[in-house]
Design a protein around this motif. Structure first.
Motif, mmCIF file in Angstrom:
data_model
loop_
_atom_site.group_PDB
_atom_site.id
_atom_site.type_symbol
_atom_site.label_atom_id
_atom_site.label_comp_id
_atom_site.label_asym_id
_atom_site.label_seq_id
_atom_site.Cartn_x
_atom_site.Cartn_y
_atom_site.Cartn_z
ATOM 1 N N THR A 145 0.831 -1.210 0.000
ATOM 2 C CA THR A 145 0.000 0.000 0.000
ATOM 3 C C THR A 145 0.865 1.261 0.000
ATOM 4 O OG1 THR A 145 -1.723 -1.178 1.194
ATOM 5 C CG2 THR A 145 -1.836 1.223 1.228
ATOM 6 N N ALA A 146 1.854 1.291 0.866
ATOM 7 C CA ALA A 146 2.727 2.468 0.951
ATOM 8 C C ALA A 146 3.469 2.693 -0.365
ATOM 9 C CB ALA A 146 3.715 2.309 2.099
ATOM 10 N N TRP A 147 3.881 1.606 -1.023
ATOM 11 C CA TRP A 147 4.574 1.741 -2.308
ATOM 12 C C TRP A 147 3.633 2.303 -3.372
ATOM 13 C CZ3 TRP A 147 9.251 2.405 -3.798
ATOM 14 C CH2 TRP A 147 9.588 2.270 -5.140
ATOM 15 N N LEU A 148 2.414 1.806 -3.415
ATOM 16 C CA LEU A 148 1.449 2.338 -4.378
ATOM 17 C C LEU A 148 1.203 3.824 -4.131
ATOM 18 C CD1 LEU A 148 -1.233 -0.502 -4.630
ATOM 19 C CD2 LEU A 148 0.360 0.231 -6.418
ATOM 20 N N GLN A 149 1.080 4.199 -2.877
ATOM 21 C CA GLN A 149 0.856 5.607 -2.545
ATOM 22 C C GLN A 149 2.050 6.472 -2.950
ATOM 23 O OE1 GLN A 149 -0.067 4.922 1.613
ATOM 24 N NE2 GLN A 149 -2.230 5.425 1.264
ATOM 25 N N LEU A 150 3.249 5.949 -2.744
ATOM 26 C CA LEU A 150 4.458 6.668 -3.138
ATOM 27 C C LEU A 150 4.517 6.836 -4.657
ATOM 28 C CD1 LEU A 150 7.166 7.884 -2.050
ATOM 29 C CD2 LEU A 150 8.174 5.661 -2.558
ATOM 30 N N GLN A 151 4.221 5.760 -5.391
ATOM 31 C CA GLN A 151 4.207 5.844 -6.851
ATOM 32 C C GLN A 151 3.142 6.831 -7.331
ATOM 33 O OE1 GLN A 151 3.868 1.576 -7.824
ATOM 34 N NE2 GLN A 151 5.680 1.912 -9.085
ATOM 35 N N TYR A 152 1.971 6.792 -6.693
ATOM 36 C CA TYR A 152 0.902 7.704 -7.075
ATOM 37 C C TYR A 152 1.362 9.157 -6.904
ATOM 38 C CZ TYR A 152 -3.663 9.820 -7.619
ATOM 39 O OH TYR A 152 -4.710 10.583 -8.070
ATOM 40 N N HIS A 153 1.938 9.443 -5.742
ATOM 41 C CA HIS A 153 2.399 10.809 -5.468
ATOM 42 C C HIS A 153 3.469 11.227 -6.476
ATOM 43 C CE1 HIS A 153 3.346 14.428 -3.268
ATOM 44 N NE2 HIS A 153 4.614 14.061 -3.244
ATOM 45 N N PHE A 154 4.408 10.323 -6.782
ATOM 46 C CA PHE A 154 5.463 10.634 -7.746
ATOM 47 C C PHE A 154 4.856 10.966 -9.109
ATOM 48 C CE2 PHE A 154 8.295 9.225 -11.179
ATOM 49 C CZ PHE A 154 9.350 10.102 -10.968
ATOM 50 N N LEU A 155 3.964 10.109 -9.599
ATOM 51 C CA LEU A 155 3.357 10.339 -10.917
ATOM 52 C C LEU A 155 2.477 11.586 -10.930
ATOM 53 C CD1 LEU A 155 2.423 6.728 -12.055
ATOM 54 C CD2 LEU A 155 4.302 8.163 -12.874
ATOM 55 N N GLU A 156 1.839 11.864 -9.815
ATOM 56 C CA GLU A 156 0.986 13.041 -9.719
ATOM 57 C C GLU A 156 1.809 14.327 -9.887
ATOM 58 O OE1 GLU A 156 -2.743 13.862 -6.841
ATOM 59 O OE2 GLU A 156 -0.820 13.629 -5.830
ATOM 60 N N GLN A 157 3.040 14.330 -9.382
ATOM 61 C CA GLN A 157 3.911 15.501 -9.436
ATOM 62 C C GLN A 157 4.783 15.555 -10.698
ATOM 63 O OE1 GLN A 157 3.685 17.797 -6.906
ATOM 64 N NE2 GLN A 157 2.044 16.475 -6.200
ATOM 65 N N LEU A 158 4.854 14.453 -11.425
ATOM 66 C CA LEU A 158 5.783 14.326 -12.546
ATOM 67 C C LEU A 158 5.429 15.276 -13.692
ATOM 68 C CD1 LEU A 158 8.187 12.744 -13.727
ATOM 69 C CD2 LEU A 158 6.528 11.085 -14.603
#
Length: 189
Positions: A145-158
């Motif tokens: 879950t934490a990894w998915l959230q981290l990836q989501y945040h990264f892609l959201e800011q990319l």
């Protein structure tokens, strides 16, 4: 300019890296090289920059771009690279830093090519490799879950800085952002 000699030297360095560098390795470098090669733009700058951009990872993930730039400034003159070429290569490498705004158009293309390695049909497996690398190298462990959230945040800011990135990578960014959102929603998060 002796590009073949440079490529051979970079591949030798990358082949000797720790096995814990399972994302930032020769496969990643070759993926970035393939991306810039397909662009057919300033190959004499972008191909060397792509080969060099992550050489510093063997010494340190933090500041690896500066290590790679120092290596380029020292080594490229032996392979007959001109000072202007070295300067452009170094500016392109500098652009690959997380959060860095590219100072040149070529830097924008290299930055986008660098991220394109993970924004492909191998998105999930390459993300797992990065997660494993962080765990092995930095003792940073993430739950699923934490990894998915981290990836989501990264892609959201990319952001993408080149016309190529905006045209071809932006739709992939949105696609994987949606996929992650759907996975998180299924987990009631």
């Amino acid at each position: 300019m002796q590009l073949h000699a440079l490529i051979t030297a970079c591949q030798q360095i990358l082949n000797k890296q720790r096995s814990s560098l399972c994302y930032h390795n020769l496969a990643h470098t070759k993926g970035v090289v393939a991306a810039v090669g397909a662009l057919d733009i300033a190959a004499e700058i972008l191909v060397p920059a792509a080969y060099i951009h992550d050489l510093g990872y063997e010494q340190s993930a933090q500041g690896h771009e500066a290590i790679a730039i120092a290596w380029a400034e020292k080594q490229l003159p032996k392979w007959e690279f001109k000072q202007k070429q070295i300067q452009e290569i170094c500016l392109a490498i500098e652009a690959t830093q997380l959060g860095q705004q590219p100072k040149t158009n070529l830097g924008a293309y290299l930055k986008d090519a660098d991220i394109s390695y993970s924004l492909s049909s191998h998105f999930w497996s390459r993300g797992d490799l990065l997660r494993t690398e962080w765990q092995l190298e930095n003792q940073r462990q993430y739950s699923h879950t934490a990894w998915l959230q981290l990836q989501y945040h990264f892609l959201e800011q990319l952001l993408f800085f080149s016309p190529w990135g905006q045209l071809y990578l932006e739709p992939l960014r949105r696609y994987y952002l949606q996929q992650i959102a759907e996975r998180l929603q299924k987990m009631n998060i």
